[in-house]
Design a protein around this motif. Sequence first.
Motif, PDB file in Angstrom:
ATOM      1  N   GLU A  17       0.828  -1.210   0.000  1.00 43.23           N
ATOM      2  CA  GLU A  17       0.000   0.000   0.000  1.00 43.23           C
ATOM      3  C   GLU A  17       0.859   1.256   0.000  1.00 43.23           C
ATOM      4  OE1 GLU A  17      -2.686  -0.503   3.293  1.00 43.23           O
ATOM      5  OE2 GLU A  17      -3.626  -2.244   2.340  1.00 43.23           O
ATOM      6  N   GLY A  18       1.949   1.238   0.750  1.00 40.66           N
ATOM      7  CA  GLY A  18       2.875   2.365   0.749  1.00 40.66           C
ATOM      8  C   GLY A  18       3.497   2.581  -0.624  1.00 40.66           C
ATOM      9  N   ARG A  20       2.128   1.794  -3.476  1.00 41.66           N
ATOM     10  CA  ARG A  20       1.079   2.355  -4.345  1.00 41.66           C
ATOM     11  C   ARG A  20       0.913   3.850  -4.105  1.00 41.66           C
ATOM     12  NH1 ARG A  20      -4.242  -1.168  -4.998  1.00 41.66           N
ATOM     13  NH2 ARG A  20      -4.631   0.604  -6.364  1.00 41.66           N
ATOM     14  N   GLU A  21       0.969   4.260  -2.838  1.00 41.34           N
ATOM     15  CA  GLU A  21       0.847   5.694  -2.525  1.00 41.34           C
ATOM     16  C   GLU A  21       1.985   6.491  -3.161  1.00 41.34           C
ATOM     17  OE1 GLU A  21       0.767   6.082   1.714  1.00 41.34           O
ATOM     18  OE2 GLU A  21      -1.161   5.038   1.901  1.00 41.34           O
ATOM     19  N   ILE A  22       3.190   5.980  -3.026  1.00 44.92           N
ATOM     20  CA  ILE A  22       4.353   6.681  -3.578  1.00 44.92           C
ATOM     21  C   ILE A  22       4.269   6.731  -5.104  1.00 44.92           C
ATOM     22  CG2 ILE A  22       6.871   6.584  -3.864  1.00 44.92           C
ATOM     23  CD1 ILE A  22       6.913   5.372  -0.973  1.00 44.92           C
ATOM     24  N   ALA A  24       1.609   6.753  -6.904  1.00 46.76           N
ATOM     25  CA  ALA A  24       0.564   7.715  -7.266  1.00 46.76           C
ATOM     26  C   ALA A  24       1.039   9.153  -7.094  1.00 46.76           C
ATOM     27  CB  ALA A  24      -0.689   7.465  -6.430  1.00 46.76           C
ATOM     28  N   GLU A  25       1.832   9.386  -6.053  1.00 48.59           N
ATOM     29  CA  GLU A  25       2.310  10.738  -5.770  1.00 48.59           C
ATOM     30  C   GLU A  25       3.487  11.156  -6.639  1.00 48.59           C
ATOM     31  OE1 GLU A  25       3.361  10.720  -1.638  1.00 48.59           O
ATOM     32  OE2 GLU A  25       1.322  10.195  -1.023  1.00 48.59           O
ATOM     33  N   ARG A  26       4.425  10.247  -6.847  1.00 46.67           N
ATOM     34  CA  ARG A  26       5.703  10.618  -7.462  1.00 46.67           C
ATOM     35  C   ARG A  26       6.056   9.876  -8.739  1.00 46.67           C
ATOM     36  NH1 ARG A  26       9.472  10.421  -2.099  1.00 46.67           N
ATOM     37  NH2 ARG A  26       8.159  11.744  -0.801  1.00 46.67           N
ATOM     38  N   VAL A  36       9.354   3.661   1.132  1.00 44.73           N
ATOM     39  CA  VAL A  36       8.265   2.743   1.481  1.00 44.73           C
ATOM     40  C   VAL A  36       8.415   2.300   2.940  1.00 44.73           C
ATOM     41  CG1 VAL A  36       7.198   0.503   0.987  1.00 44.73           C
ATOM     42  CG2 VAL A  36       7.959   1.955  -0.895  1.00 44.73           C
ATOM     43  N   ARG A  39       7.499   5.105   5.371  1.00 44.48           N
ATOM     44  CA  ARG A  39       6.047   5.290   5.482  1.00 44.48           C
ATOM     45  C   ARG A  39       5.391   4.191   6.304  1.00 44.48           C
ATOM     46  NH1 ARG A  39       3.239   8.201   0.452  1.00 44.48           N
ATOM     47  NH2 ARG A  39       4.871   9.744   0.117  1.00 44.48           N
ATOM     48  N   HIS A 101      -7.181   4.068 -12.112  1.00 43.60           N
ATOM     49  CA  HIS A 101      -5.969   3.630 -11.413  1.00 43.60           C
ATOM     50  C   HIS A 101      -4.738   3.831 -12.312  1.00 43.60           C
ATOM     51  CE1 HIS A 101      -8.748   1.601  -8.658  1.00 43.60           C
ATOM     52  NE2 HIS A 101      -9.312   1.060  -9.709  1.00 43.60           N
ATOM     53  N   ASP A 103      -1.642   5.016 -12.055  1.00 39.84           N
ATOM     54  CA  ASP A 103      -0.303   4.597 -11.609  1.00 39.84           C
ATOM     55  C   ASP A 103      -0.214   3.087 -11.452  1.00 39.84           C
ATOM     56  OD1 ASP A 103       0.865   7.314 -11.349  1.00 39.84           O
ATOM     57  OD2 ASP A 103      -0.788   7.509  -9.933  1.00 39.84           O
TER      58      ASP A 103
END
Length: 191
Positions: A17-18, A20-22, A24-26, A36, A39, A101, A103
């Motif tokens: 999940e971390g 995926r967040e990164i 999406a952000e970067r 990762v 986070r 989705h 990213d």
Amino acid sequence: MTRATYHHGALRQALIEGAREILAERGHEQFSLNEVARRAGVSTAAPYRHFSGKDELLAAVAEQGYATLLDSLRRAAADAAGARERLLRLAGAYVRFAQDHPDLFITMFRSHPGADPIGHESFEVLLSAVADAQRAGLIPAKPAPELMARSLWATVHGLAVLSLRRPHRRFAMDEPAEDLAAGTLVAIFGL
């Protein structure tokens, strides 16, 4: 994150999940395993208990993406009234997945060792729909269903990528994913 949750197996999913967040952000260019871990609240060595490195973690992200795509495709095809509607719904669901989705979609199609077995299941959903459409006379019986399914997939995949990138404002694809996909299939395959 506490050690108790780590020992219960939650760390692996928290790392995914971390990641995926990164992403999406970067995006991929600024992705790092150290970020990762930070986070997730663990040491930089902790991810290596679950993944051999960055590529294996990204492969796990991609695998979850393929599972989500497969679920989307199955749901889209489930209540279709016939072979034509089934193909149109599958194409629309594919483009919609990419748009919802982006990213994750990009990650799925990068080279990550071990990430493709579940992707074959997604293709099987399309292959079945193509074979049904060929039997119904909606699309030509030749070439073989697998080649026709690959052609259809390549077309819809290209549409999905273009709908994400929007290379030229003049040609922006602002229509709903389902309309873009249906229009493309009608224009190219005569559906």
